[in-house]
Scaffold this motif. Structure first.
Motif, PDB file in Angstrom:
ATOM      1  N   ARG A 189      24.743  51.314  77.967  1.00 52.49           N
ATOM      2  CA  ARG A 189      25.098  49.840  78.536  1.00 52.49           C
ATOM      3  C   ARG A 189      24.498  49.864  80.033  1.00 52.49           C
ATOM      4  NH1 ARG A 189      31.301  49.716  78.589  1.00 52.49           N
ATOM      5  NH2 ARG A 189      30.804  51.016  80.294  1.00 52.49           N
ATOM      6  N   THR A 190      23.349  49.096  80.145  1.00 56.43           N
ATOM      7  CA  THR A 190      22.639  48.695  81.530  1.00 56.43           C
ATOM      8  C   THR A 190      21.875  47.587  81.304  1.00 56.43           C
ATOM      9  OG1 THR A 190      21.456  49.804  83.308  1.00 56.43           O
ATOM     10  CG2 THR A 190      20.763  50.645  81.179  1.00 56.43           C
ATOM     11  N   ASN A 191      21.347  47.222  82.309  1.00 53.16           N
ATOM     12  CA  ASN A 191      20.331  45.956  82.224  1.00 53.16           C
ATOM     13  C   ASN A 191      18.905  46.448  82.050  1.00 53.16           C
ATOM     14  OD1 ASN A 191      18.322  44.110  83.586  1.00 53.16           O
ATOM     15  ND2 ASN A 191      20.229  43.049  83.571  1.00 53.16           N
ATOM     16  N   ALA A 192      18.440  45.891  80.756  1.00 51.30           N
ATOM     17  CA  ALA A 192      17.164  46.398  80.388  1.00 51.30           C
ATOM     18  C   ALA A 192      16.002  45.945  81.458  1.00 51.30           C
ATOM     19  CB  ALA A 192      16.866  45.796  79.144  1.00 51.30           C
ATOM     20  N   PHE A 193      16.223  44.815  82.066  1.00 49.61           N
ATOM     21  CA  PHE A 193      15.237  44.500  83.015  1.00 49.61           C
ATOM     22  C   PHE A 193      15.020  45.259  84.152  1.00 49.61           C
ATOM     23  CE2 PHE A 193      13.744  41.723  86.553  1.00 49.61           C
ATOM     24  CZ  PHE A 193      12.413  41.589  86.244  1.00 49.61           C
ATOM     25  N   SER A 194      16.298  45.547  84.788  1.00 47.83           N
ATOM     26  CA  SER A 194      16.363  46.655  86.151  1.00 47.83           C
ATOM     27  C   SER A 194      15.899  47.868  85.655  1.00 47.83           C
ATOM     28  CB  SER A 194      17.706  46.740  86.702  1.00 47.83           C
ATOM     29  OG  SER A 194      18.822  47.157  85.857  1.00 47.83           O
ATOM     30  N   THR A 195      16.243  48.182  84.436  1.00 44.42           N
ATOM     31  CA  THR A 195      15.800  49.753  83.928  1.00 44.42           C
ATOM     32  C   THR A 195      14.009  49.436  83.729  1.00 44.42           C
ATOM     33  OG1 THR A 195      17.822  50.014  82.550  1.00 44.42           O
ATOM     34  CG2 THR A 195      16.025  51.228  82.304  1.00 44.42           C
ATOM     35  N   LEU A 196      13.614  48.522  83.328  1.00 45.38           N
ATOM     36  CA  LEU A 196      12.197  48.354  83.081  1.00 45.38           C
ATOM     37  C   LEU A 196      11.608  48.429  84.548  1.00 45.38           C
ATOM     38  CD1 LEU A 196       9.735  47.873  81.332  1.00 45.38           C
ATOM     39  CD2 LEU A 196      10.232  45.195  81.812  1.00 45.38           C
ATOM     40  N   LEU A 197      12.124  47.659  85.487  1.00 45.32           N
ATOM     41  CA  LEU A 197      11.515  47.689  87.004  1.00 45.32           C
ATOM     42  C   LEU A 197      11.434  49.217  87.377  1.00 45.32           C
ATOM     43  CD1 LEU A 197      12.827  44.693  88.526  1.00 45.32           C
ATOM     44  CD2 LEU A 197      10.792  44.884  87.568  1.00 45.32           C
ATOM     45  N   GLN A 198      12.510  49.922  87.140  1.00 47.86           N
ATOM     46  CA  GLN A 198      12.465  51.352  87.511  1.00 47.86           C
ATOM     47  C   GLN A 198      11.528  52.265  87.063  1.00 47.86           C
ATOM     48  OE1 GLN A 198      16.890  52.650  87.152  1.00 47.86           O
ATOM     49  NE2 GLN A 198      17.427  51.266  88.437  1.00 47.86           N
ATOM     50  N   VAL A 199      11.592  52.019  85.778  1.00 49.54           N
ATOM     51  CA  VAL A 199      10.473  52.736  85.065  1.00 49.54           C
ATOM     52  C   VAL A 199       9.163  52.415  85.135  1.00 49.54           C
ATOM     53  CG1 VAL A 199       9.545  53.183  82.424  1.00 49.54           C
ATOM     54  CG2 VAL A 199      11.970  53.513  82.840  1.00 49.54           C
ATOM     55  N   VAL A 200       8.864  51.309  85.287  1.00 49.66           N
ATOM     56  CA  VAL A 200       7.506  50.643  85.433  1.00 49.66           C
ATOM     57  C   VAL A 200       6.911  51.259  87.106  1.00 49.66           C
ATOM     58  CG1 VAL A 200       5.924  48.795  86.312  1.00 49.66           C
ATOM     59  CG2 VAL A 200       7.330  48.578  83.972  1.00 49.66           C
ATOM     60  N   SER A 201       7.974  51.263  87.914  1.00 53.63           N
ATOM     61  CA  SER A 201       7.466  51.725  89.401  1.00 53.63           C
ATOM     62  C   SER A 201       6.917  53.293  89.140  1.00 53.63           C
ATOM     63  CB  SER A 201       8.634  51.482  90.306  1.00 53.63           C
ATOM     64  OG  SER A 201       9.690  52.403  90.000  1.00 53.63           O
TER      65      SER A 201
END
Length: 167
Positions: free
Chosen positions: A102-114
């Protein structure tokens, strides 16, 4: 007031405090039945593997620094594990996207991409950066943050969260 960031297992920021408090009181923060599911077992293996990977990287790095070996080669000594361990974080986006956590996919994507940009876009593609002084603290900071984070996620899956992981 500062609030903790959302976590894959505790959900949103507003749910984090309740989740952490329940865990500190010995209650099951997820409200789970205590039975292991395929999802739980997968998340335990996934997160424990990353604790191990980051632990090995930290051990190698600290060993090199303690023995005063050629510390400009910290990246070279760790790259064979650092690159895949950091790259597998793509799975965190997949987990969020498909509702495994349960977490926001978009914020997770930003963290991973960075992080992938730092690894692939800077460290891998620019060999001259690999021996820079600041690579050592970068690797150590990543290790400390990720060992604590993934250990928390493992502990949460088994409904046993030690107090030091909540501080």
């Amino acid at each position: 007031a500062l609030r903790p960031p959302p976590t894959p297992e505790c959900g949103s920021r507003s749910e984090y405090a309740a989740c952490a408090m329940a865990a500190a009181e010995g209650k099951k923060p997820t409200g789970g039945s205590g039975q292991f599911t395929v999802k739980n077992l997968y998340l335990i293996v996934y997160n424990a593997s990353l604790v191990y990977g980051w632990g090995r990287i930290l051990w190698t790095t600290l060993n090199m620094l303690a023995q005063d070996r050629n510390t400009e080669q910290v990246y070279a000594a760790n790259k064979d594990l650092l690159i895949p361990v950091q790259t597998v974080a793509i799975m965190e986006f997949v987990h969020a996207l498909f509702g495994i956590v349960r977490t926001n996919a978009f914020s997770t994507l930003l963290q991973v991409v960075s992080r992938l940009y730092i690894v692939w876009g800077i460290l891998v593609l620019n060999p001259q950066v690999q021996t820079d002084f600041f690579v050592k603290p970068l690797i150590i900071a990543w290790c400390l943050a990720e060992i604590i984070r993934y250990a928390f996620f493992v502990a949460k899956q088994v409904d046993v969260i030690p107090y030091p992981l909540l501080w």
